[in-house]
Scaffold this active site. Structure first.
Site, short mmCIF file in Angstrom:
data_model
loop_
_atom_site.label_atom_id
_atom_site.label_comp_id
_atom_site.label_asym_id
_atom_site.label_seq_id
_atom_site.Cartn_x
_atom_site.Cartn_y
_atom_site.Cartn_z
CE LYS A 44 -3.94 -1.74 2.76
NZ LYS A 44 -5.06 -1.50 1.85
NE ARG B 237 -11.18 -9.79 -1.46
CZ ARG B 237 -11.61 -8.87 -2.33
NH1 ARG B 237 -12.13 -9.24 -3.49
NH2 ARG B 237 -11.55 -7.59 -2.04
N1 BES Z 1 -8.00 -3.64 4.59
C1 BES Z 1 -8.24 -3.29 3.24
C2 BES Z 1 -9.57 -2.58 3.02
C3 BES Z 1 -9.75 -1.23 3.60
C4 BES Z 1 -8.99 -0.15 3.14
C5 BES Z 1 -10.73 -1.02 4.52
C6 BES Z 1 -9.23 1.08 3.67
C7 BES Z 1 -10.97 0.22 5.04
C8 BES Z 1 -10.19 1.28 4.61
C9 BES Z 1 -8.25 -4.52 2.36
O1 BES Z 1 -7.45 -5.57 2.76
C10 BES Z 1 -7.83 -4.09 0.99
O2 BES Z 1 -6.77 -3.55 0.87
N2 BES Z 1 -8.69 -4.28 0.01
C11 BES Z 1 -8.43 -3.86 -1.31
C12 BES Z 1 -8.95 -4.91 -2.24
C13 BES Z 1 -8.57 -4.71 -3.68
C14 BES Z 1 -7.08 -4.91 -3.84
C15 BES Z 1 -9.34 -5.71 -4.51
C16 BES Z 1 -9.15 -2.53 -1.55
O3 BES Z 1 -10.28 -2.36 -1.08
O4 BES Z 1 -8.57 -1.67 -2.20
ZN ZN Z 2 -5.44 -5.43 2.11
#
Ligand code: BES
Ligand code: ZN
Ligand code: ZN
Length: 466
Positions: A246, A320
């Protein structure tokens, strides 16, 4: 510190909660100096206003809190809490039965008094913070221990989320669940490290294996008879994104990525404290999504407990994956209802913002029961669709499932559809929460927050036929 109402004392200040429309009638029964004081201080009974009327000749001090109008209250969650935060030091006794004050039904009174306790929350692990000045004596008609138990659950959730990952890794999260289990005489099992492979929980192991603290599945059982409820919470103690790292701004808050676990533990605490006649199981895959030479990679194809193969399109879609194995295990126990909670997607945050808890279910009656209890509990939820036509989006070329469909359409829905594949035949409800209050509001300080748990707790009799 455990949230508590104040013990009754003789020096308590009488507190009158007054609707804006009632203020004139209430004032007309009061002595002139008091009327003058209210006018001088611009107290209009607006929602969340507070005014202390100091003692004067022959009068004990009293305090007023504005209950506003229905329209004003619609824009807030807790009204009394707004006043409580403004009142000077002292112990206050709500005068619920006196003439021309707001008439709250039992639920509204309970929620407003809960708001007072939630306002008193402070996160003091690293720095002392001044406690709130005003404390409340529980009104006689209130089930004070029940309200205190709701507050204690929310305090637990907030503390867990607020604690940074260095002090709330998978091992410390496990310790918290061990302590909770001990407090309520629940049993607990933990499968960690390489044992996860032995136990056929490969996705939990794969996501967590790059971290210093070993990944683990925490499995708590409580209650010996009644309907079976299984709660599954995402326990990603820190989410770097993995090799799909990230950017800094997105990683900054990722200590909260165990918010699903923190929420199901709060809900479990409510259930156990109330002694509900159910069989409760709490499953928490606790991992850190970290970066190392042995981290899982984009392009890897992973096997799951269920036997479905998953192509990794993005290592940042890790929640997930760990939930998938936990949900398969949940389903194997043949529960009456499975509820998962997870800070699963940024898409959910974009869709509904930090205030609403988006949830998915295929059962209209369950959605209706939950939605009905959300309002009175001041715990808003919003139903989202398990939209079957999007199933094809999570089906890649060389595996059964894709963990991160390209295109980015309907990110929260495709994540929910992914999870549903693993919940099997179980009746299933899923929450894609944010778990964080970005700017403070009455009873809701900035920081970790529970979402949907009080609404769920209030709906459980309907959901489980209790
Ligand atoms: N933990 C994050 C989701 C998240 C980000 C929740 C910011 C609340 C605030 C999750 O693991 C994630 O990074 N999801 C990605 C999925 C994508 C790569 C398909 C997302 O939501 O960008
Ligand atoms: Zn993530
Ligand atoms: Zn995550």
């Amino acid at each position: 510190m455990a949230p508590r109402f104040a013990p009754a004392t003789e020096t308590a200040v009488s507190l009158y909660l007054i609707e804006q429309d009632q203020l004139q009638s209430w004032l007309s029964d009061q002595p002139a100096p008091l009327q003058d004081w209210v006018a001088t201080n611009d107290f209009t009974g607006g929602a969340g206003q507070a005014l202390l009327v100091p003692a004067s000749d022959g009068f004990a001090p009293i305090a007023l809190a504005g209950y506003g109008t229905a329209a004003q209250r619609m824009r807030k969650r807790f009204t009394l809490a707004g006043a409580a935060e403004k009142l000077p030091k002292g112990c206050y006794q709500l005068q619920t039965g006196s003439p021309n004050v707001a008439q709250l039904d039992a639920e509204a009174l309970s929620t407003e008094c809960l708001g007072w306790l939630l306002s008193q929350y402070r996160f003091t692990r690293y720095k002392n913070a001044a406690p709130m000045a005003a404390s409340l004596i529980a009104p006689a008609e209130l089930d004070a221990p029940a309200v205190e138990a709701l507050a204690a659950a929310e305090y637990l959730t907030r503390d867990l989320i607020n604690t940074p990952a260095a002090d709330m890794g998978p091992a410390q999260l496990e310790e918290v669940v061990q302590a909770l289990a001990a407090e309520f005489e629940a049993s607990i099992g933990v499968i960690g490290g390489a044992d996860l492979l032995e136990a056929n929980l490969p996705l939990i192991h794969t996501v967590g294996r790059a971290a210093e603290q070993t990944p683990r599945l925490i499995d708590m059982h409580w209650g010996s008879s009644g309907p079976k409820l299984t709660l599954v919470g995402k326990g990603v103690c820190f989410d770097t994104g993995g090799l799909n790292l990230k950017p800094g701004a997105s990683m900054g808050l990722m200590k909260k990525d165990m918010g699903g676990a923190a929420n199901v533990l709060g809900l479990a605490r409510m259930i156990m404290a109330a002694g509900l006649p159910i069989q409760l199981r709490v499953l928490i895959p606790a991992v850190e999504n970290s970066v190392s030479g042995n981290a899982f990679r984009p392009g890897d194809v992973l096997n799951s407990r269920k036997g479905l193969t998953v192509e990794i399109n993005n290592t940042d879609a890790e929640g997930r994956l760990v939930l998938a194995d936990a949900l398969t295990l949940a389903d194997e126990g043949e529960p009456d209802l499975v509820i998962s909670m997870a800070t699963l997607t940024g898409a959910a945050r974009v869709a509904v913002g930090p205030d609403l808890a988006p949830f998915y279910t295929d059962h209209d009656a369950d959605a209706a029961a939950l939605t009905r209890s959300a309002g009175p509990q001041a715990d808003p939820v919003w139903r989202m669709p398990f939209h079957a036509p999007y199933e094809s989006m999570i089906e890649p070329g060389i595996a059964d499932l894709d963990n991160a469909p390209s295109g980015g359409f309907a990110g929260s829905i495709t994540a929910a559809l992914f999870l549903r594949r693993f919940a099997g035949d179980s009746r299933y409800m899923h929450f894609d929460i944010y778990g964080w209050t970005p700017s403070a509001a009455p009873a809701r300080p900035k920081g970790g927050t529970g979402q949907g748990c009080r609404a769920l707790f209030a709906a459980l009799p309907a959901l489980l036929g209790l």
